[in-house]
Design an enzyme around this catalytic site. Structure first.
Site, PDB file in Angstrom:
ATOM      1  N   ASN A 157       0.805  -1.189   0.014  1.00  0.00           N
ATOM      2  CA  ASN A 157      -0.063  -0.062   0.224  1.00  0.00           C
ATOM      3  C   ASN A 157       0.799   1.312   0.063  1.00  0.00           C
ATOM      4  OD1 ASN A 157      -1.510   2.289   1.215  1.00  0.00           O
ATOM      5  ND2 ASN A 157      -3.200   0.962   1.658  1.00  0.00           N
ATOM      6  N   HIS A 183       0.821   6.124   1.928  1.00  0.00           N
ATOM      7  CA  HIS A 183       1.668   7.072   2.703  1.00  0.00           C
ATOM      8  C   HIS A 183       2.655   7.822   1.790  1.00  0.00           C
ATOM      9  CE1 HIS A 183      -0.245   5.916   6.325  1.00  0.00           C
ATOM     10  NE2 HIS A 183       0.099   4.662   5.997  1.00  0.00           N
ATOM     11  N   HIS A 201      -5.635   3.379  -1.695  1.00  0.00           N
ATOM     12  CA  HIS A 201      -7.041   3.688  -1.083  1.00  0.00           C
ATOM     13  C   HIS A 201      -7.254   5.096  -1.470  1.00  0.00           C
ATOM     14  CE1 HIS A 201      -9.647   3.601   2.578  1.00  0.00           C
ATOM     15  NE2 HIS A 201     -10.308   4.321   1.552  1.00  0.00           N
ATOM     16  N   ARG A 224      -9.725   7.536  -0.716  1.00  0.00           N
ATOM     17  CA  ARG A 224     -10.859   7.891   0.100  1.00  0.00           C
ATOM     18  C   ARG A 224     -11.668   8.987  -0.386  1.00  0.00           C
ATOM     19  NH1 ARG A 224      -9.126   6.056   5.589  1.00  0.00           N
ATOM     20  NH2 ARG A 224     -11.149   7.442   6.210  1.00  0.00           N
ATOM     21  N   ARG A 275      -7.648  12.256   1.003  1.00  0.00           N
ATOM     22  CA  ARG A 275      -6.588  12.843   2.037  1.00  0.00           C
ATOM     23  C   ARG A 275      -5.227  12.346   1.598  1.00  0.00           C
ATOM     24  NH1 ARG A 275      -7.336   9.364   7.590  1.00  0.00           N
ATOM     25  NH2 ARG A 275      -9.388  10.333   7.443  1.00  0.00           N
ATOM     26  N   GLU A 290      -8.725   0.232  -2.951  1.00  0.00           N
ATOM     27  CA  GLU A 290      -9.502   0.172  -1.828  1.00  0.00           C
ATOM     28  C   GLU A 290     -10.511   1.344  -1.816  1.00  0.00           C
ATOM     29  OE1 GLU A 290      -6.443  -1.732   1.229  1.00  0.00           O
ATOM     30  OE2 GLU A 290      -7.143   0.363   1.810  1.00  0.00           O
ATOM     31  N   THR A 349      -8.252   2.724   8.580  1.00  0.00           N
ATOM     32  CA  THR A 349      -9.241   1.757   8.520  1.00  0.00           C
ATOM     33  C   THR A 349      -9.407   1.041   9.766  1.00  0.00           C
ATOM     34  OG1 THR A 349      -8.801   1.762   6.380  1.00  0.00           O
ATOM     35  CG2 THR A 349     -10.589   0.379   6.890  1.00  0.00           C
ATOM     36  N   GLU A 382     -10.475  -9.921   2.970  1.00  0.00           N
ATOM     37  CA  GLU A 382      -9.397  -9.607   3.544  1.00  0.00           C
ATOM     38  C   GLU A 382      -9.736  -9.484   5.082  1.00  0.00           C
ATOM     39  OE1 GLU A 382      -6.892  -6.642   1.732  1.00  0.00           O
ATOM     40  OE2 GLU A 382      -6.039  -5.906   3.914  1.00  0.00           O
ATOM     41  N   HIS A 437      -3.320  -5.021   7.814  1.00  0.00           N
ATOM     42  CA  HIS A 437      -3.402  -3.921   8.570  1.00  0.00           C
ATOM     43  C   HIS A 437      -2.538  -4.155   9.932  1.00  0.00           C
ATOM     44  CE1 HIS A 437      -4.851  -0.222  10.867  1.00  0.00           C
ATOM     45  NE2 HIS A 437      -5.621  -0.001   9.731  1.00  0.00           N
TER      46      HIS A 437
HETATM   47  N1  PXP Z   1      -5.464  -3.529   3.995  1.00  0.00           N
HETATM   48  C1  PXP Z   1      -6.689  -2.603   4.048  1.00  0.00           C
HETATM   49  C2  PXP Z   1      -8.089  -3.146   3.626  1.00  0.00           C
HETATM   50  C3  PXP Z   1      -6.442  -1.244   4.664  1.00  0.00           C
HETATM   51  O1  PXP Z   1      -7.450  -0.525   4.740  1.00  0.00           O
HETATM   52  C4  PXP Z   1      -5.007  -1.009   5.043  1.00  0.00           C
HETATM   53  C5  PXP Z   1      -4.930   0.415   5.724  1.00  0.00           C
HETATM   54  O2  PXP Z   1      -5.194   1.282   4.576  1.00  0.00           O
HETATM   55  C6  PXP Z   1      -4.065  -1.860   4.982  1.00  0.00           C
HETATM   56  C7  PXP Z   1      -4.425  -3.039   4.370  1.00  0.00           C
HETATM   57  C8  PXP Z   1      -2.626  -1.640   5.422  1.00  0.00           C
HETATM   58  O3  PXP Z   1      -2.689  -1.323   6.541  1.00  0.00           O
HETATM   59  P1  PXP Z   1      -1.228  -0.810   7.080  1.00  0.00           P
HETATM   60  O4  PXP Z   1      -0.927   0.394   6.592  1.00  0.00           O
HETATM   61  O5  PXP Z   1      -1.518  -0.572   8.618  1.00  0.00           O
HETATM   62  O6  PXP Z   1      -0.188  -2.017   6.662  1.00  0.00           O
END
Ligand code: PXP
Length: 238
Positions: free
Chosen positions: A7, A10, A43, A45, A49, A70, A101, A151, A192
């Site tokens: 992901n 960031h 993602h 959003r 953001r 996402e 999330t 997931e 997550h």
């Molecule tokens: N999976 C989903 C569905 C998420 O919403 C997120 C957070 O954006 C993640 C995985 C990744 O989480 P993390 O950034 O804490 O690794």
């Protein structure tokens, strides 16, 4: 080998801090793929953001880079997905004030809505996954809803592991969900709050198809670089 979705939200957050185009999100997507990611997650959003609409358009032009988008179950967001057709869509709950999330989808409350969304996405041949809390009821409902993939939210488990607390009850619940999903022919993803330790522990469950990791990889890359961090996660996912 368990697949890895990285992901890159960031990276967009860092870019947005200066309102210009560095670090470039498309270069980031290409680079994480080069380092060994199997797919790239963004993602989009409702409040935009981090990832912006133009990021989605540009990232979908990349070849050989499967994109996992996402989105919330909001109608406008679903219409974007139907129009732009990413490889995968992961439906997540969204709350304006949350930092990230915080939990899985409420499948009971949103049953009809999610059912319709999956039907539409299936029609467009977009594989949908549902971000759910690891409990038996949610796994069963996911199957009923017609998704091909779930997931499982690893937030609670990751926190227990990170804080050196007893995580075995939670891990057992997780294991039962994975087994049930496998028996129902659902692909299982997990994500997550995951880091090296959680990756190592969850890899031993074997029947997980993919990890989705964002924050830890990007944060750790500040010290060791994306290449080393992604390679280490991949190694632990064997
Ligand atoms: N999976 C989903 C569905 C998420 O919403 C997120 C957070 O954006 C993640 C995985 C990744 O989480 P993390 O950034 O804490 O690794």
């Amino acid at each position: 080998m368990i697949k890895l979705g990285v992901n890159i939200d960031h990276i967009a957050t860092i870019r947005n801090a200066r309102g210009e185009n560095h670090p470039n999100i498309i270069d980031a997507a290409k680079y994480v793929k080069k380092c060994g990611a199997d797919s790239v997650t963004i993602h989009l959003r409702e409040d935009r953001r981090h990832i912006k609409d133009t990021d989605l358009i540009n990232i979908l032009k990349l070849k050989n880079t499967p994109i996992n988008l996402e989105i919330s179950t909001n109608k406008k967001m679903v219409n974007i997905a139907l129009k732009k057709k990413p490889n995968y869509v992961c439906l997540v709950p969204e709350n304006r004030k949350e930092i990230t999330t915080e939990g899985g989808l409420n499948l009971i409350k949103n049953y009809k809505k999610i059912f319709q969304i999956i039907k539409k996405l299936n029609k467009k041949k977009i594989r949908t996954s549902l971000f759910i809390n690891p409990n038996i009821k949610s796994v069963k409902l996911s199957k009923k809803l017609g998704t091909k993939c779930i997931e499982l939210h690893t937030g609670k488990l990751s926190k227990l592991i990170r804080n050196n607390q007893n995580y075995h009850i939670q891990l057992n619940v997780f294991k039962k969900c994975v087994e049930l999903a496998n028996s129902l022919n659902l692909k299982v993803h997990a994500g997550h709050g995951m880091d090296y330790k959680t990756t190592n522990i969850l890899s031993k469950l074997k029947k997980i198809d993919e990890f989705n990791i964002g924050h830890f990889i990007i944060g750790e890359a500040v010290f060791y670089g994306l290449n080393k961090v992604i390679k280490r996660i991949k190694k632990l996912s064997k």
